[in-house]
Design a protein around this motif. Sequence first.
Motif, PDB file in Angstrom:
ATOM      1  N   ALA B 423      50.816  83.295 -53.485  1.00 45.09           N
ATOM      2  CA  ALA B 423      50.500  84.628 -52.981  1.00 45.09           C
ATOM      3  C   ALA B 423      51.045  85.683 -53.923  1.00 45.09           C
ATOM      4  O   ALA B 423      52.183  85.593 -54.388  1.00 45.09           O
ATOM      5  N   LEU B 424      50.198  86.673 -54.213  1.00 46.99           N
ATOM      6  CA  LEU B 424      50.602  87.774 -55.089  1.00 46.99           C
ATOM      7  C   LEU B 424      50.648  89.033 -54.227  1.00 46.99           C
ATOM      8  O   LEU B 424      49.668  89.369 -53.562  1.00 46.99           O
ATOM      9  N   ASN B 425      51.780  89.699 -54.247  1.00 48.26           N
ATOM     10  CA  ASN B 425      51.987  90.890 -53.411  1.00 48.26           C
ATOM     11  C   ASN B 425      51.570  90.636 -51.960  1.00 48.26           C
ATOM     12  O   ASN B 425      50.936  91.473 -51.321  1.00 48.26           O
ATOM     13  N   GLY B 426      51.886  89.461 -51.477  1.00 48.79           N
ATOM     14  CA  GLY B 426      51.640  89.161 -50.071  1.00 48.79           C
ATOM     15  C   GLY B 426      50.275  88.589 -49.769  1.00 48.79           C
ATOM     16  O   GLY B 426      50.058  88.069 -48.683  1.00 48.79           O
ATOM     17  N   ALA B 427      49.324  88.684 -50.727  1.00 52.20           N
ATOM     18  CA  ALA B 427      47.979  88.179 -50.451  1.00 52.20           C
ATOM     19  C   ALA B 427      47.768  86.826 -51.113  1.00 52.20           C
ATOM     20  O   ALA B 427      48.003  86.703 -52.302  1.00 52.20           O
ATOM     21  N   PRO B 428      47.352  85.816 -50.335  1.00 50.61           N
ATOM     22  CA  PRO B 428      47.128  84.497 -50.934  1.00 50.61           C
ATOM     23  C   PRO B 428      45.990  84.563 -51.953  1.00 50.61           C
ATOM     24  O   PRO B 428      45.014  85.277 -51.759  1.00 50.61           O
ATOM     25  N   LEU B 429      46.130  83.815 -53.035  1.00 45.84           N
ATOM     26  CA  LEU B 429      45.139  83.849 -54.101  1.00 45.84           C
ATOM     27  C   LEU B 429      44.188  82.673 -53.982  1.00 45.84           C
ATOM     28  O   LEU B 429      44.566  81.589 -53.571  1.00 45.84           O
ATOM     29  N   ALA B 430      42.943  82.914 -54.432  1.00 47.57           N
ATOM     30  CA  ALA B 430      41.993  81.805 -54.539  1.00 47.57           C
ATOM     31  C   ALA B 430      42.528  80.836 -55.590  1.00 47.57           C
ATOM     32  O   ALA B 430      43.083  81.266 -56.594  1.00 47.57           O
ATOM     33  N   PRO B 431      42.358  79.532 -55.327  1.00 44.09           N
ATOM     34  CA  PRO B 431      42.928  78.574 -56.275  1.00 44.09           C
ATOM     35  C   PRO B 431      42.217  78.566 -57.633  1.00 44.09           C
ATOM     36  O   PRO B 431      42.813  78.194 -58.628  1.00 44.09           O
ATOM     37  N   ASP B 432      40.953  78.990 -57.676  1.00 40.70           N
ATOM     38  CA  ASP B 432      40.204  78.949 -58.927  1.00 40.70           C
ATOM     39  C   ASP B 432      40.065  80.357 -59.490  1.00 40.70           C
ATOM     40  O   ASP B 432      39.663  81.275 -58.772  1.00 40.70           O
ATOM     41  N   VAL B 433      40.384  80.506 -60.762  1.00 38.92           N
ATOM     42  CA  VAL B 433      40.371  81.827 -61.390  1.00 38.92           C
ATOM     43  C   VAL B 433      39.005  82.496 -61.267  1.00 38.92           C
ATOM     44  O   VAL B 433      38.896  83.717 -61.186  1.00 38.92           O
ATOM     45  N   ARG B 434      37.932  81.679 -61.233  1.00 38.17           N
ATOM     46  CA  ARG B 434      36.591  82.261 -61.177  1.00 38.17           C
ATOM     47  C   ARG B 434      36.328  82.965 -59.856  1.00 38.17           C
ATOM     48  O   ARG B 434      35.424  83.768 -59.732  1.00 38.17           O
ATOM     49  N   ARG B 435      37.125  82.623 -58.831  1.00 37.31           N
ATOM     50  CA  ARG B 435      36.924  83.254 -57.529  1.00 37.31           C
ATOM     51  C   ARG B 435      37.928  84.383 -57.288  1.00 37.31           C
ATOM     52  O   ARG B 435      38.010  84.909 -56.187  1.00 37.31           O
ATOM     53  N   ARG B 436      38.718  84.703 -58.302  1.00 37.66           N
ATOM     54  CA  ARG B 436      39.701  85.762 -58.086  1.00 37.66           C
ATOM     55  C   ARG B 436      39.108  87.109 -58.495  1.00 37.66           C
ATOM     56  O   ARG B 436      38.476  87.218 -59.535  1.00 37.66           O
ATOM     57  N   PRO B 437      39.312  88.126 -57.668  1.00 39.05           N
ATOM     58  CA  PRO B 437      38.771  89.445 -57.998  1.00 39.05           C
ATOM     59  C   PRO B 437      39.482  90.062 -59.203  1.00 39.05           C
ATOM     60  O   PRO B 437      40.564  89.624 -59.589  1.00 39.05           O
ATOM     61  N   ARG B 438      38.850  91.092 -59.749  1.00 35.04           N
ATOM     62  CA  ARG B 438      39.379  91.721 -60.953  1.00 35.04           C
ATOM     63  C   ARG B 438      40.805  92.222 -60.763  1.00 35.04           C
ATOM     64  O   ARG B 438      41.637  92.140 -61.653  1.00 35.04           O
ATOM     65  N   SER B 439      41.107  92.721 -59.556  1.00 34.77           N
ATOM     66  CA  SER B 439      42.450  93.264 -59.324  1.00 34.77           C
ATOM     67  C   SER B 439      43.505  92.181 -59.473  1.00 34.77           C
ATOM     68  O   SER B 439      44.622  92.441 -59.925  1.00 34.77           O
ATOM     69  N   VAL B 440      43.136  90.950 -59.119  1.00 38.12           N
ATOM     70  CA  VAL B 440      44.098  89.850 -59.275  1.00 38.12           C
ATOM     71  C   VAL B 440      44.200  89.452 -60.745  1.00 38.12           C
ATOM     72  O   VAL B 440      45.284  89.243 -61.278  1.00 38.12           O
ATOM     73  N   LEU B 441      43.037  89.393 -61.403  1.00 39.29           N
ATOM     74  CA  LEU B 441      43.046  89.021 -62.817  1.00 39.29           C
ATOM     75  C   LEU B 441      43.920  89.962 -63.634  1.00 39.29           C
ATOM     76  O   LEU B 441      44.678  89.543 -64.495  1.00 39.29           O
ATOM     77  N   ARG B 442      43.812  91.258 -63.337  1.00 34.51           N
ATOM     78  CA  ARG B 442      44.590  92.204 -64.142  1.00 34.51           C
ATOM     79  C   ARG B 442      46.087  92.127 -63.827  1.00 34.51           C
ATOM     80  O   ARG B 442      46.906  92.425 -64.678  1.00 34.51           O
ATOM     81  N   SER B 443      46.425  91.708 -62.625  1.00 33.47           N
ATOM     82  CA  SER B 443      47.856  91.665 -62.284  1.00 33.47           C
ATOM     83  C   SER B 443      48.550  90.406 -62.746  1.00 33.47           C
ATOM     84  O   SER B 443      49.763  90.344 -62.738  1.00 33.47           O
ATOM     85  N   LEU B 444      47.786  89.370 -63.086  1.00 33.69           N
ATOM     86  CA  LEU B 444      48.410  88.090 -63.390  1.00 33.69           C
ATOM     87  C   LEU B 444      47.867  87.603 -64.731  1.00 33.69           C
ATOM     88  O   LEU B 444      46.706  87.230 -64.824  1.00 33.69           O
ATOM     89  N   GLN B 445      48.681  87.662 -65.765  1.00 28.23           N
ATOM     90  CA  GLN B 445      48.213  87.262 -67.096  1.00 28.23           C
ATOM     91  C   GLN B 445      49.205  86.314 -67.750  1.00 28.23           C
ATOM     92  O   GLN B 445      50.272  86.043 -67.209  1.00 28.23           O
ATOM     93  N   ILE B 446      48.816  85.791 -68.909  1.00 33.38           N
ATOM     94  CA  ILE B 446      49.664  84.792 -69.561  1.00 33.38           C
ATOM     95  C   ILE B 446      49.753  85.067 -71.060  1.00 33.38           C
ATOM     96  O   ILE B 446      48.837  85.605 -71.666  1.00 33.38           O
ATOM     97  N   VAL B 447      50.891  84.719 -71.634  1.00 34.02           N
ATOM     98  CA  VAL B 447      51.029  84.651 -73.089  1.00 34.02           C
ATOM     99  C   VAL B 447      51.193  83.172 -73.416  1.00 34.02           C
ATOM    100  O   VAL B 447      52.155  82.535 -72.984  1.00 34.02           O
TER     101      VAL B 447
END
Lengths: 293, 687
Positions: B423-447
């Motif tokens: 869960a990110l900021n209290g909201a559970p995330l979809a397990p697959d990145v393709r189903r995650r909305p843009r707001s989630v994509l922008r908040s969670l990134q990787i190096v």
Amino acid sequence: MSDVTAEVTVSVPLAASAVPGRWRLLLRRPTFLAGAAIVLFWVVCAVFGSHFAPDSPLAQQLLLTNTAPSGAHWFGTDSLGRDVLSRVIVGSRDILVITPLATLLGTVLGTALGLAMGYFGGAFDLIVSRFVEALLALPAVILAFLFIVALGPSTTTLIIVIGLIFTPLIARTVRSSVLTERHLDYLASARLLGEKPLRIMFVEILPNVLPSILVEFTVRLGYAIFTVASLSFLGFGVQPPTPDWGADIAYGNQNAALQSGYWWQMLFPALAIASLVIAINLITDSIEQVLSS
Amino acid sequence: MTEGPAVEVPAVEVPALEVSHLDVTYRVREQDRLALRDVSFTIGRGESYGLVGESGSGKSTVALALVRYLPRNGRTSAGTISIRGQDVSALGSAGLRDLRAHTVSMVYQEPTKALNPALRVGRQVAEAFSIGGMGRDAATSAAEDMLRKVQISDPGRVMRRYPHELSGGMAQRVIIAMALAPNPSLLILDEPTTALDATVEAEVLDLIAGLRSSFDTSILFISHNLAVVAKMCDRVGVLYAGEMVEEGPAAQVFAEPRHPYTVGLLRCIPRRGQRKDQGRLDTIPGYLPSPGHSLSGCVFAPRCALVIDECKAAEPPLFILEGSTADSLRKSRCYRHEEASSLPRAEPIVAEVATIDAKDEPVLVVEGLSKTFAGGVRALTGVDLSVRRGETLGLVGESGSGKTTLARVLLGLTTADAGGVVALNGAPLAPDVRRRPRSVLRSLQIVFQNPDTALNRRHSVRSLIGRPLTRLAGLSGEAKRERLAELLASVRLEERHLSLRPAQLSGGLKQRVAIARAFGGGPAMVVCDEPTSALDVSVQAAILNLLADLQAAERTTYVFISHDLGLVRYLSDRIVVLYLGRVMEIGSAEAVFAGPHHPYTEALLSAVPAIDGMHPERIKLTGEIPSAASPPSGCVFHTRCPRRLSTGMCESTEPPLLEGEPGHQIRCHIPIDDLRKIPAPSLGGSQ
């Protein structure tokens, strides 16, 4: 302190222009230059051949049939008294229109299919792969033969049929290149930006597999020349009386040119085919070596 | 050079290796480029000599030149190499083969690549003996003996295996056994433990140290890892841009470096338990000159803060330092070697850190996360954790512990088993990145670890950094241009880098591009998966500083994965220790490092070599990480645990995570009070 950093910015190491350097390397290879010169020669023949050929390739001189190579007819004449040299020069035209277009068509379709197979994988890849393997079991000439018998020979038909036959072959090569890219992190990175599959395939992956597609294109071009010449030889390619290397060899063969000692009627068109195929293979080898260096 | 009076010197001994005034050139694009310039050093009989330097320093070229293994375009253009008094350059092909077969052995970085995958291990080890003229049976039994000497407990079984069936540590033991077969007078070890986990590295290093006493072998130890060299070597030479810049007894060089490069290099590494709030790491500004550079004067002058006119005018000689004695000569190629330690810092010491508010709701909550791969491999089992805003959570563990799987599951690149929650900021995330909305994509990134594969090599820096601004931040036109310039400045890249492709950038610059990409959308959380392990020490420091700065400015949350405990300690506020996909210990960075420790954490900590030469008694792990497809019963660590209880409880029941101090949990049957009594292993000579 500040002067240290100032100097630093000047001396950033740059792997000086890595990309254009490769192509310059190509120009230094004698095999590439030789191949390119031959191809260029035939392209000039195809485009301007009818202007500088000594005779009209169609002009029949019935008094001068089957004459051996001489000062007047360097490559001799055929059984209708047509100048073999002129027919060889102008005969490059159709084959140089059909083969690049057919190969290009096959490469474009094959690339799209191969990208999709490699990228999506799974059931789609499995089914298409089996289909491709089934096609690979049949020789290209036989397949083309079947279609052309059914559709009737024309330049457009030849281009489309050969292009379609090459599609699965090229798709297979592209697919395997895509598979080596698929696990790389830049694709994960693209997915994390929410990129759509089409963009990932064509903007992210395609540029990285382009070198192997280029090599595949040149390899297939060589095969295409053989295929077109074979079909013409069999009478299903370029139709007489249009000058064409494959058809001219067939014509000589029908007239038992070799048995009668009229070797020039078959040798020169055959040499023309060989020179073009070899030239293209020289170019392919050079490109492959430069890309892998 | 001053030598003691002849009476005091015992019979003149031929050194194992004597390199004098060695120049090596590579011919690249029809130009000669000098890779080594005037390198001289001597290794005495039975001595262990370390060669340290960053990539491009020429340390591997030295190793190759010694046995005349330089690539075709390389050649020794000046100087001499003699091994046991024998001039290597004068050898014919038979002599050279003889030298490689009997006198010098090499061990390389990648043990699994050094073995022939098609032949059984036993045959390959026996071959090393039969080259020496042994019969087949004799060679086989000699191979078995040698494998026993490198502490392989069941040599017969190992000999029947193929290389791919061996773990990295086991393979490296086999290689070492093969290298020792001819009883060589010189053993060259080129980054022998770089590809291994810390606990395995410690074992292999112990093994090499132990073998030194039983074999009459001199060692040339090449490494980028200063701590490893400090632990293993009597003397050390520091290479920079193909030149030996400093040389001397290892302990003295690392304790009191006398060349500004060595001083700078040592400052780049977080030591003595340094943490990000105690100050920024120092860096070495600038870049290594490209090979074949044509600098007049000192090679380090363009990057040196102590530079004076003299440095630029003429190349400094190797000064012999005052106070060094004949048997512990210290040399430095610096005019100002007396004042080297006064090198001003390149980075301000004051560090700003993000504030962490204990009252904040956690940014990320993970509950009951498990991941089973095809074939029943359990990469993660019941992982629970949470991270607050501005906090760095360090993830440590050996390879196979599940660190990277956890990272990929968080990002949605790998789908976890059903039932777990991210869960990110209290909201559970979809397990697959393709189903995650843009707001989630922008908040969670990787190096990612390796910028070479994480950046599309066909795209320009402009599109690599610009694309996330379009996709995630939704910017275009002027707004995008402004943000791009801002982002570029914040990762310290310049406008002129924009048109370049990744291949035209150095490793550090590439990683900056990757960081800019991750930060493009203004993320709440960034996962850093070994972001500096592909980089040199001096570049690593700059990247860590950058990550710390970005965190301080944006209050970004990090999940920081690293095998380097020093780095984890420097950057992390809290630490999670993973073993076979389970959380073994979780707590604040101080608590995890100070103890009480889980026995696994204790082993990890004590495996880390220290530059300062204080080597605590290691607690040793026996055996290898068990397969995740069939993890041990009870406590998964019991098969390797040195503190396993005799009650049989460890074998039968999985211990719960027990809380000692608030926020510090340990998964162990041993009562925390008993764990507390165990003296803490110190990291990097800390405390």
